[in-house]
Scaffold this active site. Structure first.
Site, PDB file in Angstrom:
ATOM      1  N   HIS A 243      -1.142   5.029  -5.054  1.00 19.37           N
ATOM      2  CA  HIS A 243      -0.312   4.793  -6.229  1.00 19.37           C
ATOM      3  C   HIS A 243       0.020   6.084  -6.976  1.00 19.37           C
ATOM      4  O   HIS A 243       1.156   6.297  -7.388  1.00 19.37           O
ATOM      5  CB  HIS A 243      -1.033   3.814  -7.161  1.00 19.37           C
TER       6      HIS A 243
ATOM      7  N   ASP B 211       5.611   4.297 -11.426  1.00 22.76           N
ATOM      8  CA  ASP B 211       4.869   3.243 -12.113  1.00 22.76           C
ATOM      9  C   ASP B 211       5.724   2.722 -13.283  1.00 22.76           C
ATOM     10  O   ASP B 211       6.884   2.408 -13.108  1.00 22.76           O
ATOM     11  CB  ASP B 211       3.504   3.780 -12.544  1.00 22.76           C
TER      12      ASP B 211
ATOM     13  N   ASP C  67      -0.091   2.313  -1.581  1.00 20.89           N
ATOM     14  CA  ASP C  67      -0.128   1.891  -2.977  1.00 20.89           C
ATOM     15  C   ASP C  67      -0.535   0.424  -3.038  1.00 20.89           C
ATOM     16  O   ASP C  67       0.142  -0.438  -2.472  1.00 20.89           O
ATOM     17  CB  ASP C  67       1.252   2.102  -3.600  1.00 20.89           C
TER      18      ASP C  67
END
Length: 301
Positions: free
Chosen positions: A282, A114, A253
């Site tokens: 994710h 991320d 994701d």
């Protein structure tokens, strides 16, 4: 808050807290395993903290390696000033760079996910003499080639007033994205795990850093975050194309789709090893740690 929270979360986070002072506030990190072992440095995203890597840390240390997980300012046990200007991507990256430089690391493996991409890979790109290899999880660190299509919740989070109510008031980034849309195997988010993710941001003002992140997402090729990522990606290509790179990608994701892997990362690192995980979202560290950690240890070895 610190007096009422059990920061071990019933033993699921047994690691000794360590602290680093910055002009903006005190940052928390954990540093486990032998000092002279190869370090594995792990970078979280939004709205998580080092706890996301709790299963990684255990496996890394058991393998005789050194495990480091940083909490950005505003996340985890780090301080949370209610000042949005402190939480730009560049400010995060510069503080993390300072913390890691204080540890004088060598032969490191960088594990970003991320926002850990723009933040953690900033350190790797600036200090290629300290980093041996990259183990990339779902993330981004590229100038967007065009306008970025944002899903409706992110567009709402970026809207003045509406975003404040949704993220700072209702805590929807954690309760909806992390607890629902961001994982496939919801049964893994036990009450203890959810408590660990809710504890760092119990109030309106403490959620300021959670709101800034979606507002930092570049809308297109222009802007300071796009420029920063383009600079970093150029340095990554220059220094790390000849070095070991492995990419582990969660195929479910909603934020970083398979197209990000195929069209961006595999252009940056065309010779990278790739492991695709079909049933992970994710937060793949929750969905698939029992498959990712052995792959990480084999890669480092």
């Amino acid at each position: 808050m610190a007096e009422t929270v059990d920061w071990t979360f019933k033993g699921t986070w047994p690691y000794e807290p360590r602290w680093f002072e910055t002009p903006d506030g005190r940052m928390h990190y954990v540093d486990e395993g032998p000092r002279d072992a190869k370090p594995v440095v792990m970078f979280h995203g939004n709205p998580t903290w080092g706890y996301l890597y709790r299963n990684f840390i255990r496996g890394v240390v058991d393998a005789g390696l050194r495990a480091i997980a940083v909490d950005y300012l505003g996340f985890g046990r780090s301080e949370k000033p209610n000042r949005p200007e402190l939480y730009t991507i560049r400010r995060h990256a510069e503080r993390v760079d300072a913390l890691l430089e204080s540890l004088d690391l060598h032969r490191a493996t960088v594990v970003p996910q991320d926002w850990g991409g723009p933040i953690g890979l900033y350190w790797a790109a600036r200090h290629p003499d300290r980093v041996e290899r990259l183990f990339i999880l779902n993330t981004f660190c590229h100038r967007p080639p065009g306008k970025v299509p944002l899903p409706l919740p992110l567009r709402l989070f970026r809207t003045p007033v509406v975003g404040e109510v949704m993220v700072k008031g209702l805590n929807l980034f954690t309760r909806v994205f992390l607890f629902r849309a961001g994982v496939v195997h919801h049964e893994r988010l036990t009450p203890e795990v959810k408590e660990a993710y809710l504890a760092p941001h119990p109030t309106w003002s403490s959620r300021t850093p959670v709101l800034v992140f979606p507002r930092e997402i570049p809308a297109g090729p222009e802007g300071p975050v796009s420029d920063l990522m383009a600079e970093t990606e150029q340095e990554l290509q220059r220094h790390f194309r000849p070095r070991p790179v492995k990419i582990v990608w969660a195929m479910k994701d909603l934020a970083f789709t398979p197209q990000v892997l195929e069209q961006l990362w595999l252009r940056t690192f065309p010779d990278a090893q790739v492991m695709r995980i079909d049933d992970a979202g994710h937060y793949l560290q929750e969905d698939a740690h029992e498959r990712i950690v052995p792959a990480l240890l084999e890669f480092v070895a």
